[in-house]
Design a protein around this motif. Sequence first.
Motif, mmCIF file in Angstrom:
data_model
loop_
_atom_site.group_PDB
_atom_site.id
_atom_site.type_symbol
_atom_site.label_atom_id
_atom_site.label_comp_id
_atom_site.label_asym_id
_atom_site.label_seq_id
_atom_site.Cartn_x
_atom_site.Cartn_y
_atom_site.Cartn_z
ATOM 1 N N GLU A 98 6.387 -5.919 -49.945
ATOM 2 C CA GLU A 98 6.084 -5.573 -48.560
ATOM 3 C C GLU A 98 7.180 -6.142 -47.677
ATOM 4 O O GLU A 98 7.596 -7.283 -47.858
ATOM 5 C CB GLU A 98 4.734 -6.154 -48.179
ATOM 6 C CG GLU A 98 4.251 -5.715 -46.822
ATOM 7 C CD GLU A 98 2.842 -6.205 -46.556
ATOM 8 O OE1 GLU A 98 2.674 -6.905 -45.545
ATOM 9 O OE2 GLU A 98 1.946 -5.915 -47.345
ATOM 10 N N THR A 116 8.433 -6.193 -43.464
ATOM 11 C CA THR A 116 8.208 -5.840 -42.069
ATOM 12 C C THR A 116 9.530 -5.972 -41.338
ATOM 13 O O THR A 116 10.238 -6.971 -41.485
ATOM 14 C CB THR A 116 7.155 -6.766 -41.430
ATOM 15 O OG1 THR A 116 5.939 -6.660 -42.169
ATOM 16 C CG2 THR A 116 6.894 -6.373 -39.986
ATOM 17 N N THR A 141 11.406 -5.675 -37.530
ATOM 18 C CA THR A 141 11.257 -5.651 -36.078
ATOM 19 C C THR A 141 12.644 -5.511 -35.482
ATOM 20 O O THR A 141 13.550 -6.250 -35.840
ATOM 21 C CB THR A 141 10.598 -6.950 -35.574
ATOM 22 O OG1 THR A 141 9.377 -7.163 -36.273
ATOM 23 C CG2 THR A 141 10.317 -6.875 -34.086
ATOM 24 N N PRO A 149 8.643 4.307 -44.433
ATOM 25 C CA PRO A 149 7.741 3.295 -43.868
ATOM 26 C C PRO A 149 6.333 3.865 -43.738
ATOM 27 O O PRO A 149 6.127 5.080 -43.800
ATOM 28 C CB PRO A 149 8.353 3.008 -42.492
ATOM 29 C CG PRO A 149 9.066 4.258 -42.133
ATOM 30 C CD PRO A 149 9.575 4.831 -43.431
ATOM 31 N N GLU A 150 5.378 2.964 -43.558
ATOM 32 C CA GLU A 150 3.990 3.400 -43.397
ATOM 33 C C GLU A 150 3.838 4.331 -42.199
ATOM 34 O O GLU A 150 3.069 5.276 -42.245
ATOM 35 C CB GLU A 150 3.069 2.193 -43.272
ATOM 36 C CG GLU A 150 2.955 1.427 -44.566
ATOM 37 C CD GLU A 150 1.995 0.263 -44.472
ATOM 38 O OE1 GLU A 150 1.427 0.008 -43.395
ATOM 39 O OE2 GLU A 150 1.824 -0.398 -45.503
ATOM 40 N N THR A 174 8.885 -1.531 -34.573
ATOM 41 C CA THR A 174 8.516 -2.155 -35.838
ATOM 42 C C THR A 174 8.319 -1.091 -36.903
ATOM 43 O O THR A 174 7.983 0.058 -36.601
ATOM 44 C CB THR A 174 7.220 -2.983 -35.717
ATOM 45 O OG1 THR A 174 6.159 -2.117 -35.309
ATOM 46 C CG2 THR A 174 7.374 -4.113 -34.734
ATOM 47 N N ARG A 211 6.901 -0.989 -41.193
ATOM 48 C CA ARG A 211 6.398 -1.742 -42.337
ATOM 49 C C ARG A 211 6.551 -0.873 -43.576
ATOM 50 O O ARG A 211 6.131 0.277 -43.601
ATOM 51 C CB ARG A 211 4.937 -2.112 -42.125
ATOM 52 C CG ARG A 211 4.401 -2.983 -43.206
ATOM 53 C CD ARG A 211 3.028 -3.496 -42.848
ATOM 54 N NE ARG A 211 2.401 -3.886 -44.100
ATOM 55 C CZ ARG A 211 1.115 -3.877 -44.301
ATOM 56 N NH1 ARG A 211 0.293 -3.501 -43.359
ATOM 57 N NH2 ARG A 211 0.639 -4.256 -45.451
ATOM 58 N N GLU A 227 5.903 -0.661 -47.759
ATOM 59 C CA GLU A 227 5.200 -1.217 -48.910
ATOM 60 C C GLU A 227 5.619 -0.408 -50.113
ATOM 61 O O GLU A 227 5.509 0.825 -50.124
ATOM 62 C CB GLU A 227 3.693 -1.173 -48.726
ATOM 63 C CG GLU A 227 2.993 -1.967 -49.793
ATOM 64 C CD GLU A 227 1.550 -2.286 -49.443
ATOM 65 O OE1 GLU A 227 0.807 -2.576 -50.381
ATOM 66 O OE2 GLU A 227 1.184 -2.245 -48.277
ATOM 67 N N GLN A 240 11.084 -9.501 -42.598
ATOM 68 C CA GLN A 240 10.150 -10.505 -43.078
ATOM 69 C C GLN A 240 9.442 -9.967 -44.304
ATOM 70 O O GLN A 240 9.002 -8.809 -44.320
ATOM 71 C CB GLN A 240 9.137 -10.822 -41.987
ATOM 72 C CG GLN A 240 8.112 -11.850 -42.372
ATOM 73 C CD GLN A 240 7.126 -12.099 -41.241
ATOM 74 O OE1 GLN A 240 7.028 -11.346 -40.291
ATOM 75 N NE2 GLN A 240 6.383 -13.180 -41.365
ATOM 76 N N GLY A 241 9.351 -10.787 -45.337
ATOM 77 C CA GLY A 241 8.662 -10.383 -46.552
ATOM 78 C C GLY A 241 8.965 -11.336 -47.685
ATOM 79 O O GLY A 241 9.397 -12.473 -47.461
ATOM 80 N N GLU A 290 7.355 -16.362 -48.632
ATOM 81 C CA GLU A 290 7.832 -15.388 -47.660
ATOM 82 C C GLU A 290 9.070 -15.922 -46.967
ATOM 83 O O GLU A 290 9.224 -17.125 -46.794
ATOM 84 C CB GLU A 290 6.724 -15.118 -46.636
ATOM 85 C CG GLU A 290 6.977 -13.915 -45.785
ATOM 86 C CD GLU A 290 5.750 -13.546 -44.973
ATOM 87 O OE1 GLU A 290 5.000 -12.666 -45.416
ATOM 88 O OE2 GLU A 290 5.554 -14.148 -43.908
ATOM 89 N N GLU A 335 11.962 -14.968 -43.613
ATOM 90 C CA GLU A 335 12.252 -14.204 -42.410
ATOM 91 C C GLU A 335 13.712 -14.431 -42.070
ATOM 92 O O GLU A 335 14.176 -15.569 -42.038
ATOM 93 C CB GLU A 335 11.353 -14.673 -41.256
ATOM 94 C CG GLU A 335 11.599 -13.934 -39.970
ATOM 95 C CD GLU A 335 10.662 -14.383 -38.868
ATOM 96 O OE1 GLU A 335 9.439 -14.240 -39.046
ATOM 97 O OE2 GLU A 335 11.153 -14.882 -37.856
#
Length: 116
Positions: free
Chosen positions: A5, A7, A9, A32-33, A46, A48, A50, A77-78, A107, A109
């Motif tokens: 996963e 993320t 930004t 992305p989602e 943003t 995300r 997965e 981040q992940g 995790e 960042e």
Amino acid sequence: MSGTELTLTLSGGTAADARAVVRALEPAFGAPEEEPPADDRVTVHTARFEHDPADPPPGGAPGTGGHLSGAVTVTVQGSPQAVAKARERLGHTFTAQEQGSVSGDQEQEWQLLLEP
């Protein structure tokens, strides 16, 4: 959480800049989602991702994100593996300067400044 996963930004850019950065990551993470908003009045974008490593996304070649209108700040981040892969892809597509990082037990960042 299974798989990877990530993320993303993005601040300081346009909706087209956000789409360019997302497209640069798609060969490694898939789509992305949700797509970032197309509204240029949005100041922070943003996305995300997965991805299950057992199900590789199509492609795999370096990202072809396109051009940026100006410098943008990106935070990824992940998991350490996902963040390392994202940093590598963004560095191949754009001029990237590392601005700092924070690491936890499972995790990470990283903040990057991407330039056209």
